[in-house]
Write an enzyme that holds these catalytic residues in place. Structure first.
Site, PDB file in Angstrom:
ATOM      1  N   PRO B 173       0.796  -1.246   0.000  1.00 12.94           N
ATOM      2  CA  PRO B 173       0.000   0.000   0.000  1.00 12.94           C
ATOM      3  C   PRO B 173       0.823   1.288   0.000  1.00 12.94           C
ATOM      4  O   PRO B 173       0.781   2.062   0.950  1.00 12.94           O
ATOM      5  CB  PRO B 173      -0.833  -0.138   1.274  1.00 12.94           C
ATOM      6  CG  PRO B 173       0.038  -0.948   2.191  1.00 12.94           C
ATOM      7  CD  PRO B 173       0.806  -1.897   1.326  1.00 12.94           C
ATOM      8  N   CYS B 174       1.512   1.571  -1.096  1.00 12.35           N
ATOM      9  CA  CYS B 174       2.262   2.820  -1.183  1.00 12.35           C
ATOM     10  C   CYS B 174       1.316   4.018  -1.292  1.00 12.35           C
ATOM     11  O   CYS B 174       1.731   5.157  -1.065  1.00 12.35           O
ATOM     12  CB  CYS B 174       3.220   2.787  -2.371  1.00 12.35           C
ATOM     13  SG  CYS B 174       2.403   2.556  -3.951  1.00 12.35           S
TER      14      CYS B 174
END
Lengths: 164, 203
Positions: B173-174
């Site tokens: 989850p950047c």
């Protein structure tokens, strides 16, 4: 730069099938087509980048057609060049029986949607176009199917987290 | 009976090759390639609220998720040169990933449980990407905070490029990493996609 093999299949699938059908009956031609692309896939990383891909595939297809014919019949198919060693025919399937059994128990519509989405990799709009009905209805059928699959002992989803 | 096509069969040969027939041959090729260990990279496209996503997997797991703006053909060509040209459209290997992503977009899943092949990332970037799943669903961290998490507080810009080059966006989850001033920063899938994912998780 070398193309992904999928692009090779896409561009030459029809030509190879025509070559196979020009030498064999339809069922045998299907076998030869599969053997051709499987052999090509195996050898593809070593194919020089400048190679004429179509000529390469047609050469393999001719050899595989001879192999398939020899495997299916006693009588030799007259050809100009000598065949290579025959291949071992037969394509063992992937073991996805567990998943299939669970899917088979879904209501028809859900089963179709799941098969098209996860078996054939289609988008909701493509599925709706094939099955009829709206894209939203297709999406709902898929959601219902996933809910049912999660309830199954070894469903497609490995995590039990429906509270999200 | 002779199986070879004679003159009577010429019509069959000339007949256009049916798309359904080719599709069935293709599926047979997928199964055979998988069974023979030749399917180095399998891929499919999944339609999603943030556009069409390319999903690619090696036998080791999910290796790449690409947004439409990255150019799916270009991404596949790049996988052909960095991983292997033995790439086939073979949705079967992506069933679980596609299903979990569908659930995520329906807000029925907060954590992904997928095998990941992280071989596309090296060094510091790989280190940062490995820690990103520690940022919980619905939360955000700044680039600076992530730099601290990985034990290198001054590497804020390097954290930024680790996020920008994340080969597995959404699952890694950047999108939960934002600027210290609260603005979104950048995103591999475009800022609209980043905003949409954060909105989805905030709801």
């Amino acid at each position: 730069m070398k193309q992904p093999f999928e692009a090779v299949v896409e561009h030459h699938a029809t030509t190879v099938l025509r070559v196979c059908r020009s030498m064999l009956a339809v069922d045998d031609a299907d076998d030869a087509w599969s053997e051709t692309f499987l052999a090509a896939l195996r050898a593809y990383p070593d194919l020089p980048e400048q190679a004429n891909v179509e000529a390469w595939l047609v050469t393999i297809a001719r050899r595989k057609a001879i192999d398939v014919h020899r495997a299916a019949h006693r009588d030799p198919l007259p050809v100009a060049e000598l065949p290579e060693t025959p291949t071992e025919l037969g394509l063992p399937g992937v073991d996805d029986t567990g998943f299939r059994e669970i899917v088979l128990e879904l209501p028809e519509r859900q089963r179709q949607v799941v098969t098209y989405r996860y078996g054939a990799g289609m988008s909701y709009s493509e599925i709706a176009a094939v099955l009829g009905g709206s894209v939203d209805a297709t999406r709902r059928a898929a959601a219902d199917a996933r809910k049912n699959l999660r309830k199954a002992p070894s469903g497609v989803s490995r995590q039990e987290d429906e509270h999200g | 009976m002779d199986d070879r096509p004679g003159n009577d069969d010429l019509a069959t040969l000339r007949a256009p090759v049916d798309a359904a027939e080719l599709a069935s041959l293709h599926r047979r090729l997928e199964r055979a390639a998988q069974a023979d260990g030749l399917l180095d990279v399998a891929y499919r496209v999944l339609d999603s609220p943030v556009g069409d996503l390319l999903l690619a997997a090696t036998p080791g797991g999910l290796v790449r998720i690409a947004f439409a703006n990255e150019g799916h053909d270009e991404v596949l060509e790049s996988l052909a040169s960095t991983l292997s040209p033995r790439i086939l459209h073979a949705p079967g290997r992506l069933d679980v990933a596609a299903c979990e992503l569908d659930e995520y977009f329906e807000r029925r899943r907060q954590v992904f449980d997928l095998d990941l092949d992280r071989s596309l990332s090296k060094g510091f970037r790989a280190l940062v990407q490995r820690r990103l799943p520690e940022i919980a669903y619905g939360r955000t961290r700044t680039y600076g905070e992530v730099a601290e998490i990985v034990g290198n507080p001054r590497a804020v810009r390097a954290v930024g490029s680790a996020c920008a080059t994340n080969p597995l966006p959404i699952v890694v989850p950047c999108h939960r990493v934002v600027r210290a001033d609260g603005s979104l920063g950048g995103y591999i899938g475009g800022l609209d996609a980043k905003a949409r994912l954060l909105e989805l998780e905030a709801a």
